[in-house]
Motif scaffolding. Structure first.
Motif, short mmCIF file in Angstrom:
data_model
loop_
_atom_site.label_atom_id
_atom_site.label_comp_id
_atom_site.label_asym_id
_atom_site.label_seq_id
_atom_site.Cartn_x
_atom_site.Cartn_y
_atom_site.Cartn_z
N TRP A 29 0.82 -1.20 0.00
CA TRP A 29 0.00 0.00 0.00
C TRP A 29 0.86 1.26 0.00
CZ3 TRP A 29 -5.38 -0.52 0.11
CH2 TRP A 29 -5.84 -1.82 0.33
N VAL A 30 0.44 2.20 -0.79
CA VAL A 30 1.11 3.50 -0.80
C VAL A 30 0.06 4.57 -0.53
CG1 VAL A 30 2.45 5.14 -2.17
CG2 VAL A 30 2.76 2.69 -2.53
N LYS A 31 0.31 5.40 0.45
CA LYS A 31 -0.61 6.51 0.71
C LYS A 31 -0.05 7.76 0.04
CE LYS A 31 -2.80 6.87 4.74
NZ LYS A 31 -2.99 7.17 6.19
N LEU A 32 -0.88 8.38 -0.81
CA LEU A 32 -0.44 9.55 -1.56
C LEU A 32 -1.20 10.79 -1.09
CD1 LEU A 32 -0.55 7.98 -5.16
CD2 LEU A 32 1.46 8.24 -3.68
N GLY A 33 -0.55 11.90 -1.12
CA GLY A 33 -1.22 13.17 -0.85
C GLY A 33 -1.19 13.99 -2.14
N VAL A 34 -2.38 14.37 -2.61
CA VAL A 34 -2.46 15.13 -3.85
C VAL A 34 -2.90 16.55 -3.53
CG1 VAL A 34 -3.51 15.27 -6.14
CG2 VAL A 34 -3.10 13.02 -5.10
N ALA A 35 -2.13 17.52 -3.97
CA ALA A 35 -2.54 18.91 -3.83
C ALA A 35 -2.77 19.47 -5.22
CB ALA A 35 -1.46 19.71 -3.09
N ALA A 36 -4.00 19.90 -5.47
CA ALA A 36 -4.35 20.40 -6.80
C ALA A 36 -5.39 21.49 -6.65
CB ALA A 36 -4.90 19.25 -7.66
N PRO A 37 -5.52 22.36 -7.63
CA PRO A 37 -6.57 23.38 -7.57
C PRO A 37 -7.95 22.73 -7.49
CG PRO A 37 -5.05 23.81 -9.38
CD PRO A 37 -4.72 22.46 -8.85
N LYS A 38 -8.89 23.45 -6.90
CA LYS A 38 -10.24 22.90 -6.72
C LYS A 38 -10.91 22.53 -8.04
CE LYS A 38 -10.58 22.72 -2.32
NZ LYS A 38 -10.67 21.38 -1.71
N SER A 39 -10.49 23.17 -9.11
CA SER A 39 -11.12 22.91 -10.40
C SER A 39 -10.65 21.59 -11.02
CB SER A 39 -10.85 24.05 -11.37
OG SER A 39 -9.45 24.22 -11.53
N ILE A 40 -9.60 21.00 -10.43
CA ILE A 40 -9.11 19.71 -10.91
C ILE A 40 -9.71 18.62 -10.04
CG2 ILE A 40 -7.05 18.27 -11.26
CD1 ILE A 40 -6.75 20.61 -13.00
N SER A 41 -10.41 17.68 -10.67
CA SER A 41 -11.00 16.62 -9.86
C SER A 41 -10.00 15.48 -9.70
CB SER A 41 -12.32 16.12 -10.47
OG SER A 41 -12.10 15.64 -11.77
N VAL A 42 -9.88 15.02 -8.48
CA VAL A 42 -8.96 13.93 -8.17
C VAL A 42 -9.77 12.82 -7.52
CG1 VAL A 42 -6.92 13.27 -6.85
CG2 VAL A 42 -7.09 15.58 -7.78
N HIS A 43 -9.75 11.64 -8.12
CA HIS A 43 -10.54 10.53 -7.58
C HIS A 43 -9.75 9.25 -7.69
CE1 HIS A 43 -13.97 13.18 -7.70
NE2 HIS A 43 -13.80 13.38 -8.98
N ARG A 44 -10.11 8.29 -6.84
CA ARG A 44 -9.62 6.94 -7.06
C ARG A 44 -10.13 6.50 -8.43
NH1 ARG A 44 -10.99 7.23 -1.82
NH2 ARG A 44 -9.52 6.43 -0.28
N GLN A 45 -9.27 5.82 -9.17
CA GLN A 45 -9.66 5.48 -10.53
C GLN A 45 -10.87 4.54 -10.56
OE1 GLN A 45 -7.27 2.89 -12.87
NE2 GLN A 45 -7.64 4.01 -14.75
N GLU A 46 -10.97 3.60 -9.60
CA GLU A 46 -12.05 2.61 -9.65
C GLU A 46 -13.42 3.27 -9.63
OE1 GLU A 46 -9.11 2.75 -7.79
OE2 GLU A 46 -9.94 1.84 -6.00
N ILE A 47 -13.62 4.22 -8.69
CA ILE A 47 -14.94 4.83 -8.56
C ILE A 47 -15.23 5.73 -9.77
CG2 ILE A 47 -14.06 6.67 -7.03
CD1 ILE A 47 -17.55 5.14 -6.82
#
Lengths: 83, 141
Positions: A29-47
């Motif tokens: 398992w790797v835990k990642l922290g993503v920081a991106a502008p609110k206009s960029i959607s970041v989701h787990r790929q499965e969902i």
């Protein structure tokens, strides 16, 4: 595809305003922290893929099936009390 | 204005009924303008028709008719959409209905990807609900 090796605590940057940090590594398992502008959607790929695939399936609706579904739903008591 | 649709022919709508989706629907991000109209009286279904792609339309339904405790967090969406001072009364939620070909009795609603409409700004966004018990294939029957 760009493949980069990173250690715990290191980051990568994407463009000017997106960073991805490796926060924790535990076995597979790797835990990642993503920081991106609110206009960029970041989701787990499965969902994301599930919803996307569901949209594609929903958009293929034929009027014949829709009319049949409408008849069926009209005969079904309201499910509002169901759990 | 008149819009062309594959399923309903030419439809007249007033421009104030256009719903803008800056991010589109997942998988259809090119289409950014939709119109919502009811199916017919007493039908729970509505159509969410693309204005610019005649063939693109979704059957949608209010989730509260069959799942009265349905709830989503609108804060993140409001931030992504830059909605400020949102009036909760302006927010409407719909979920997309999938009716499998030839098997309408197996119709499902996608509770994991609801469409959140802000009637105040005439904008909408399809949410991605993760970390929740909501399934993308909730049986309607």
């Amino acid at each position: 595809m760009l493949i980069i090796t990173r250690k715990l605590g290191e980051q990568i940057t994407i463009g000017d305003d997106i960073t991805v940090a490796v926060i924790e590594i535990k076995g597979a398992w790797v835990k990642l922290g993503v920081a991106a502008p609110k206009s960029i959607s970041v989701h787990r790929q499965e969902i994301y893929q599930k919803i996307r695939a569901q949209n594609v399936a929903a958009a293929a609706i034929s009027m014949a099936d829709f009319e049949r579904a409408s008849v069926i739903i009209a005969k079904t008591p309201s499910r509002s009390e169901a759990t | 204005m008149k819009i062309e649709t594959t399923r309903f022919g030419t439809v007249s709508i007033t421009e104030d009924r256009i719903i803008h989706m800056p991010f589109g629907m997942l998988g259809f991000s090119d289409q950014k303008r939709f119109v919502l109209f009811g199916h017919k009286e007493k039908s729970p279904f509505c159509w969410y028709q693309s204005i610019d792609d005649p063939a693109l339309a979704f059957v949608v339904v209010s989730p509260f008719g069959f799942k009265s405790d349905y709830a989503v967090d609108a804060d993140e969406a409001a931030e992504a959409m830059a909605w400020e001072d949102v009036d909760e009364n302006d927010l409407e939620l719909y979920v997309v209905v999938t009716i499998p070909m030839g098997e309408p009795e197996k119709m499902t609603a996608n509770l994991a990807g609801p469409i959140l409409i802000n009637a105040g700004t005439r904008q909408a966004i399809q949410l991605v609900i993760s970390n929740s018990p909501y399934t993308h294939k909730f049986p309607l029957l």
